[in-house]
Design an enzyme around this catalytic site. Structure first.
Site, short mmCIF file in Angstrom:
data_model
loop_
_atom_site.label_atom_id
_atom_site.label_comp_id
_atom_site.label_asym_id
_atom_site.label_seq_id
_atom_site.Cartn_x
_atom_site.Cartn_y
_atom_site.Cartn_z
N SER A 15 9.04 9.92 13.94
CA SER A 15 9.04 10.42 12.57
C SER A 15 10.46 10.79 12.10
O SER A 15 11.23 11.43 12.82
CB SER A 15 8.16 11.67 12.45
OG SER A 15 8.29 12.20 11.15
N SER A 17 10.81 12.49 9.28
CA SER A 17 10.66 13.61 8.35
C SER A 17 11.59 14.79 8.65
O SER A 17 12.14 15.37 7.71
CB SER A 17 9.20 14.06 8.31
OG SER A 17 8.42 13.02 7.73
N LYS A 66 -4.92 12.45 8.25
CA LYS A 66 -4.92 12.74 6.81
C LYS A 66 -6.32 13.07 6.27
O LYS A 66 -6.44 13.88 5.36
CB LYS A 66 -4.32 11.56 6.04
CG LYS A 66 -2.82 11.42 6.25
CD LYS A 66 -2.26 10.30 5.39
CE LYS A 66 -0.79 10.05 5.72
NZ LYS A 66 -0.20 9.01 4.90
N LEU A 154 -13.55 -7.46 2.41
CA LEU A 154 -13.70 -7.44 0.95
C LEU A 154 -14.45 -6.19 0.47
O LEU A 154 -14.09 -5.59 -0.57
CB LEU A 154 -14.41 -8.71 0.49
CG LEU A 154 -14.71 -8.83 -1.00
CD1 LEU A 154 -13.44 -8.76 -1.83
CD2 LEU A 154 -15.46 -10.13 -1.31
N GLY A 242 9.53 0.16 2.50
CA GLY A 242 8.91 1.46 2.27
C GLY A 242 9.74 2.68 2.62
O GLY A 242 9.24 3.82 2.57
P1 NDP Z 1 -5.11 1.86 7.62
O1 NDP Z 1 -5.40 1.64 9.07
O2 NDP Z 1 -5.84 2.94 6.90
O3 NDP Z 1 -5.44 0.48 6.82
C1 NDP Z 1 -4.97 -0.73 7.30
C2 NDP Z 1 -5.18 -1.84 6.26
O4 NDP Z 1 -4.49 -3.01 6.71
C3 NDP Z 1 -6.64 -2.23 6.07
O5 NDP Z 1 -6.82 -2.59 4.73
C4 NDP Z 1 -6.79 -3.44 7.01
O6 NDP Z 1 -7.79 -4.35 6.61
C5 NDP Z 1 -5.43 -4.10 6.82
N1 NDP Z 1 -5.02 -4.93 7.95
C6 NDP Z 1 -4.75 -4.54 9.22
N2 NDP Z 1 -4.35 -5.60 9.96
C7 NDP Z 1 -4.37 -6.68 9.15
C8 NDP Z 1 -4.07 -8.07 9.33
N3 NDP Z 1 -3.66 -8.53 10.52
N4 NDP Z 1 -4.18 -8.88 8.28
C9 NDP Z 1 -4.58 -8.42 7.07
N5 NDP Z 1 -4.89 -7.12 6.83
C10 NDP Z 1 -4.79 -6.27 7.86
O7 NDP Z 1 -3.53 2.01 7.52
P2 NDP Z 1 -2.69 2.79 6.40
O8 NDP Z 1 -3.31 2.47 5.09
O9 NDP Z 1 -2.55 4.21 6.79
O10 NDP Z 1 -1.22 2.14 6.51
C11 NDP Z 1 -0.94 0.84 5.99
C12 NDP Z 1 0.56 0.56 6.02
O11 NDP Z 1 1.25 1.42 5.11
C13 NDP Z 1 1.23 0.77 7.39
O12 NDP Z 1 2.15 -0.30 7.57
C14 NDP Z 1 1.98 2.08 7.23
O13 NDP Z 1 3.13 2.12 8.05
C15 NDP Z 1 2.37 2.02 5.75
N6 NDP Z 1 2.61 3.35 5.15
C16 NDP Z 1 3.85 3.62 4.66
C17 NDP Z 1 4.14 4.83 4.07
C18 NDP Z 1 5.53 5.11 3.57
O14 NDP Z 1 5.82 6.26 3.22
N7 NDP Z 1 6.38 4.11 3.46
C19 NDP Z 1 3.11 5.89 3.94
C20 NDP Z 1 1.82 5.50 4.46
C21 NDP Z 1 1.60 4.27 5.06
P3 NDP Z 1 -9.34 -4.12 6.98
O15 NDP Z 1 -9.87 -3.14 6.00
O16 NDP Z 1 -9.96 -5.45 6.84
O17 NDP Z 1 -9.36 -3.61 8.40
#
Ligand code: NDP
Length: 278
Positions: A15, A17, A66, A154, A242
């Site tokens: 982190s 932060s 979270k 979806l 990001g």
């Molecule tokens: P979650 O685990 O909650 O969600 C993951 C998402 O990614 C789901 O929609 C999942 O689809 C999809 N996914 C995972 N693997 C694949 C793949 N191989 N192909 C296509 N879709 C895929 O994760 P978060 O939402 O917490 O985090 C998502 C991203 O955002 C991360 O990379 C994280 O580092 C980044 N992030 C950045 C922040 C910043 O401040 N810059 C803050 C918060 C997050 P499905 O629903 O089908 O499983």
């Protein structure tokens, strides 16, 4: 006495932060101490209570806690309610725990810092997990013409489109069509170096008369992310990672706790320099 803050999550070693908030404190002259703390699964609630009972003032909460933070907070801001997740906890003067979500504000702030206009634009957001859920309301508040959510599963995208209303629609990756002004990758595919399988036709190329698509990857890393690399290869105008969103959400959290908004640009520059040094 110096006010204490921390970021909690699991894992937490990488982190940034603490570095970010140390810079904010220096910049604003605020007297505070900010650390990072790993919490074992199943111990979130007890550890949070412990932190605040021992005089802690505020916490940032990251993966995978979270949603638990959302359940724990006694008072929720509107943006935390719509996100269904909390990344910032603050103890209020009456001792109650306030839960907020600053991720979306951080993203919008970073887009504005890059002079990206959102009003009237067609935006595609990839993913339907916690991060995407947290940014939808702040994005919609900027009044885009359309916001399309595409996800591997979806049903999850459809549930979000239903929750967030009229200008929001849901698609599977294969069914995407038309071109977008901005494509935001909020999937965690990048973490594994993978690409969400979207058709190249959604990117408007630099060579045409209209402004080309802008790419934004919520992920950040040492170099250009896989998604941003792909976007550039398809002819995108500009790509952003990001890191600015991370610093932006931290600045919003700092504001919740201290009532002062720190400037983000110099902190982003410092982190990028650190990253280049490896
Ligand atoms: P979650 O685990 O909650 O969600 C993951 C998402 O990614 C789901 O929609 C999942 O689809 C999809 N996914 C995972 N693997 C694949 C793949 N191989 N192909 C296509 N879709 C895929 O994760 P978060 O939402 O917490 O985090 C998502 C991203 O955002 C991360 O990379 C994280 O580092 C980044 N992030 C950045 C922040 C910043 O401040 N810059 C803050 C918060 C997050 P499905 O629903 O089908 O499983």
């Amino acid at each position: 006495m110096t006010d204490r803050y921390a970021v909690v999550g699991n894992p937490i070693e990488h982190s940034k932060s603490p570095q970010i908030h140390e810079q904010f404190a220096r910049q604003t002259g605020e007297d505070l101490l900010y650390t990072k703390q790993k919490i074992e699964l199943g111990e979130f609630e007890s550890q949070v209570h412990r932190f605040f009972e021992h005089g802690g003032k505020g916490l940032n909460v990251t993966v995978p806690f979270k949603e638990e933070a959302f359940e724990l907070a006694k008072v929720l801001t509107l943006r935390a309610q719509t996100a269904g997740a909390v990344n910032t906890l603050a103890i209020q003067p009456d001792g109650t725990l306030l839960g907020d979500n600053t991720d979306g504000a951080g993203l919008v702030l970073d887009l504005k810092n890059h002079q990206v206009t959102l009003a009237g634009k067609r935006i595609l957001i990839l993913g339907a997990g916690g991060a995407v859920k947290g940014v939808l309301k702040p994005l919609l508040d900027e009044q885009p013409a359309e916001l399309v959510i595409a996800n591997r599963t979806l049903a999850k995208a459809e549930a979000l489109a239903e929750q967030f209303g009229d200008s929001t629609t849901a698609y599977g990756f294969d069914d995407l069509h038309g071109q977008f002004d901005l494509i935001i990758n909020g999937t965690s595919a990048s973490l594994a170096g993978e690409l969400p399988p979207i058709p190249p036709s959604v990117v408007r190329k630099r060579s045409g008369p209209a402004a080309a698509t802008i790419g934004y990857d919520m992920m950040y890393g040492a170099g250009v992310t896989v998604f941003n690399h792909w976007m550039l290869h398809q002819g995108a105008e500009q790509v952003i990672d990001g890191l600015g969103m991370l610093v932006g959400q931290a600045a919003e959290a700092f504001y919740v706790w201290r009532g002062i908004k720190p400037k983000t640009a110099e902190v982003i520059t410092m982190l990028r320099q650190d990253r280049r040094r490896g």
